[in-house]
Write a protein that holds these residues in place. Structure first.
Motif, PDB file in Angstrom:
ATOM      1  N   GLN A   8       0.662  -1.139   0.091  1.00 42.15           N
ATOM      2  CA  GLN A   8      -0.057  -0.037   0.059  1.00 42.15           C
ATOM      3  C   GLN A   8       0.782   1.315  -0.079  1.00 42.15           C
ATOM      4  OE1 GLN A   8      -1.946  -1.461   3.825  1.00 42.15           O
ATOM      5  NE2 GLN A   8      -4.171  -1.341   2.275  1.00 42.15           N
ATOM      6  N   THR A   9       2.030   1.180   0.461  1.00 43.93           N
ATOM      7  CA  THR A   9       2.918   2.758   0.830  1.00 43.93           C
ATOM      8  C   THR A   9       3.638   2.563  -0.555  1.00 43.93           C
ATOM      9  OG1 THR A   9       3.368   1.936   3.460  1.00 43.93           O
ATOM     10  CG2 THR A   9       4.527   4.139   2.312  1.00 43.93           C
ATOM     11  N   LEU A  10       3.991   1.045  -1.456  1.00 43.81           N
ATOM     12  CA  LEU A  10       4.239   1.134  -2.047  1.00 43.81           C
ATOM     13  C   LEU A  10       3.944   2.123  -3.258  1.00 43.81           C
ATOM     14  CD1 LEU A  10       6.421  -1.377  -2.902  1.00 43.81           C
ATOM     15  CD2 LEU A  10       7.567   0.269  -2.410  1.00 43.81           C
ATOM     16  N   ALA A  11       2.481   1.542  -3.537  1.00 47.86           N
ATOM     17  CA  ALA A  11       1.396   2.304  -4.225  1.00 47.86           C
ATOM     18  C   ALA A  11       1.462   3.770  -4.027  1.00 47.86           C
ATOM     19  CB  ALA A  11       0.731   1.273  -4.206  1.00 47.86           C
ATOM     20  N   SER A  12       0.745   4.340  -2.893  1.00 46.89           N
ATOM     21  CA  SER A  12       0.790   5.785  -3.116  1.00 46.89           C
ATOM     22  C   SER A  12       1.541   6.259  -3.265  1.00 46.89           C
ATOM     23  CB  SER A  12       0.169   5.753  -1.316  1.00 46.89           C
ATOM     24  OG  SER A  12       1.138   5.443  -0.368  1.00 46.89           O
ATOM     25  N   LEU A  13       2.480   6.155  -3.620  1.00 47.49           N
ATOM     26  CA  LEU A  13       4.389   6.951  -3.876  1.00 47.49           C
ATOM     27  C   LEU A  13       4.676   6.665  -4.974  1.00 47.49           C
ATOM     28  CD1 LEU A  13       6.657   7.004  -0.494  1.00 47.49           C
ATOM     29  CD2 LEU A  13       4.037   8.448  -1.356  1.00 47.49           C
ATOM     30  N   GLY A  14       3.769   5.503  -5.673  1.00 42.65           N
ATOM     31  CA  GLY A  14       3.968   5.957  -7.232  1.00 42.65           C
ATOM     32  C   GLY A  14       4.797   4.350  -7.899  1.00 42.65           C
ATOM     33  N   GLN A  38      14.963   6.978  -4.282  1.00 40.76           N
ATOM     34  CA  GLN A  38      14.432   8.193  -4.018  1.00 40.76           C
ATOM     35  C   GLN A  38      13.438   8.029  -3.371  1.00 40.76           C
ATOM     36  OE1 GLN A  38      15.345  11.542  -6.389  1.00 40.76           O
ATOM     37  NE2 GLN A  38      17.647  11.483  -5.560  1.00 40.76           N
ATOM     38  N   ARG A  39      12.162   7.049  -4.118  1.00 39.30           N
ATOM     39  CA  ARG A  39      10.970   7.099  -3.510  1.00 39.30           C
ATOM     40  C   ARG A  39      10.176   6.070  -2.305  1.00 39.30           C
ATOM     41  NH1 ARG A  39       6.299   9.397  -6.720  1.00 39.30           N
ATOM     42  NH2 ARG A  39       6.918  11.208  -8.015  1.00 39.30           N
ATOM     43  N   HIS A  56      19.845  13.845   2.740  1.00 40.44           N
ATOM     44  CA  HIS A  56      20.610  14.056   1.574  1.00 40.44           C
ATOM     45  C   HIS A  56      19.904  13.946   0.161  1.00 40.44           C
ATOM     46  CE1 HIS A  56      24.711  15.611  -0.673  1.00 40.44           C
ATOM     47  NE2 HIS A  56      24.568  15.978  -0.113  1.00 40.44           N
ATOM     48  N   GLU A  57      19.975  15.462  -0.707  1.00 40.38           N
ATOM     49  CA  GLU A  57      19.662  15.054  -2.242  1.00 40.38           C
ATOM     50  C   GLU A  57      19.324  14.358  -2.740  1.00 40.38           C
ATOM     51  OE1 GLU A  57      20.567  17.424  -4.380  1.00 40.38           O
ATOM     52  OE2 GLU A  57      21.825  18.927  -3.186  1.00 40.38           O
ATOM     53  N   ALA A  58      17.725  13.787  -1.979  1.00 42.82           N
ATOM     54  CA  ALA A  58      16.969  13.040  -1.285  1.00 42.82           C
ATOM     55  C   ALA A  58      16.427  13.608  -2.465  1.00 42.82           C
ATOM     56  CB  ALA A  58      16.381  12.446  -0.461  1.00 42.82           C
ATOM     57  N   GLU A  65       7.393  18.755  -8.842  1.00 45.71           N
ATOM     58  CA  GLU A  65       5.631  18.716  -8.435  1.00 45.71           C
ATOM     59  C   GLU A  65       5.990  17.381  -7.764  1.00 45.71           C
ATOM     60  OE1 GLU A  65       6.163  18.975 -12.202  1.00 45.71           O
ATOM     61  OE2 GLU A  65       5.741  20.697 -11.866  1.00 45.71           O
ATOM     62  N   ALA A  66       6.915  16.429  -7.965  1.00 49.84           N
ATOM     63  CA  ALA A  66       7.286  15.030  -7.338  1.00 49.84           C
ATOM     64  C   ALA A  66       7.249  15.386  -6.433  1.00 49.84           C
ATOM     65  CB  ALA A  66       7.967  13.914  -8.028  1.00 49.84           C
ATOM     66  N   GLU A  67       8.430  16.694  -6.324  1.00 52.95           N
ATOM     67  CA  GLU A  67       9.340  16.544  -4.729  1.00 52.95           C
ATOM     68  C   GLU A  67       8.349  16.783  -3.892  1.00 52.95           C
ATOM     69  OE1 GLU A  67      13.498  19.590  -4.728  1.00 52.95           O
ATOM     70  OE2 GLU A  67      11.781  20.424  -4.616  1.00 52.95           O
ATOM     71  N   SER A  68       7.240  18.080  -4.770  1.00 54.07           N
ATOM     72  CA  SER A  68       6.535  18.733  -3.141  1.00 54.07           C
ATOM     73  C   SER A  68       5.416  17.635  -2.803  1.00 54.07           C
ATOM     74  CB  SER A  68       5.975  19.991  -3.996  1.00 54.07           C
ATOM     75  OG  SER A  68       6.780  21.130  -4.268  1.00 54.07           O
ATOM     76  N   GLU A  69       4.872  16.791  -3.676  1.00 60.85           N
ATOM     77  CA  GLU A  69       4.063  16.093  -3.082  1.00 60.85           C
ATOM     78  C   GLU A  69       4.603  15.267  -1.933  1.00 60.85           C
ATOM     79  OE1 GLU A  69       1.614  12.115  -5.438  1.00 60.85           O
ATOM     80  OE2 GLU A  69       2.014  14.131  -6.420  1.00 60.85           O
ATOM     81  N   LEU A  70       5.949  14.839  -1.998  1.00 61.86           N
ATOM     82  CA  LEU A  70       6.694  13.110  -1.581  1.00 61.86           C
ATOM     83  C   LEU A  70       6.475  14.865  -0.104  1.00 61.86           C
ATOM     84  CD1 LEU A  70       8.713  11.793  -3.545  1.00 61.86           C
ATOM     85  CD2 LEU A  70       6.387  10.565  -2.474  1.00 61.86           C
TER      86      LEU A  70
END
Length: 104
Positions: A8-14, A38-39, A56-58, A65-70
């Motif tokens: 579920q966690t994997l799916a929720s983060l793409g 990184q995800r 660090h540079e994660a 957009e993906a960065e903001s979402e995560l």
């Protein structure tokens, strides 16, 4: 963690495409794209719920957009965790406090 919770966690983060590989041993650093790696770091944080998260540079391989979402997901899911990010990206509008280190 149960396989269901991890999936579920994997799916929720793409990362739903990785669910069938959960029981597979491999050199994932060579197999996965940097973005997926990184995800996975975000997946680990969401599962382990640490009090401190040092990055660090994660998010360097992610779109803004993906960065903001995560990062929003971390903030919302782990409100008691302290997040320390070392990055070259501009993030001054995202956080309450920041430390800027400049070379002379």
């Amino acid at each position: 963690f149960s396989q269901r919770v991890v999936a579920q966690t994997l799916a929720s983060l793409g990362l739903a495409h990785l669910t069938p590989l959960l029981a597979t041993a491999s050199n994932w650093e060579e197999e996965l794209s940097l973005e997926d790696q990184q995800r996975i770091g975000f997946v680990r944080a969401l599962l382990q719920k640490p009090r401190w998260i040092l990055m660090h540079e994660a998010t360097s391989a992610l779109s803004s957009e993906a960065e903001s979402e995560l990062l929003d997901r971390l903030r919302d899911s782990l409100p008691e965790s302290a997040l320390i990010i070392i990055t070259h990206r501009a993030m001054e509008k995202r956080f309450e406090r920041r430390i800027v280190v400049r070379a002379r």
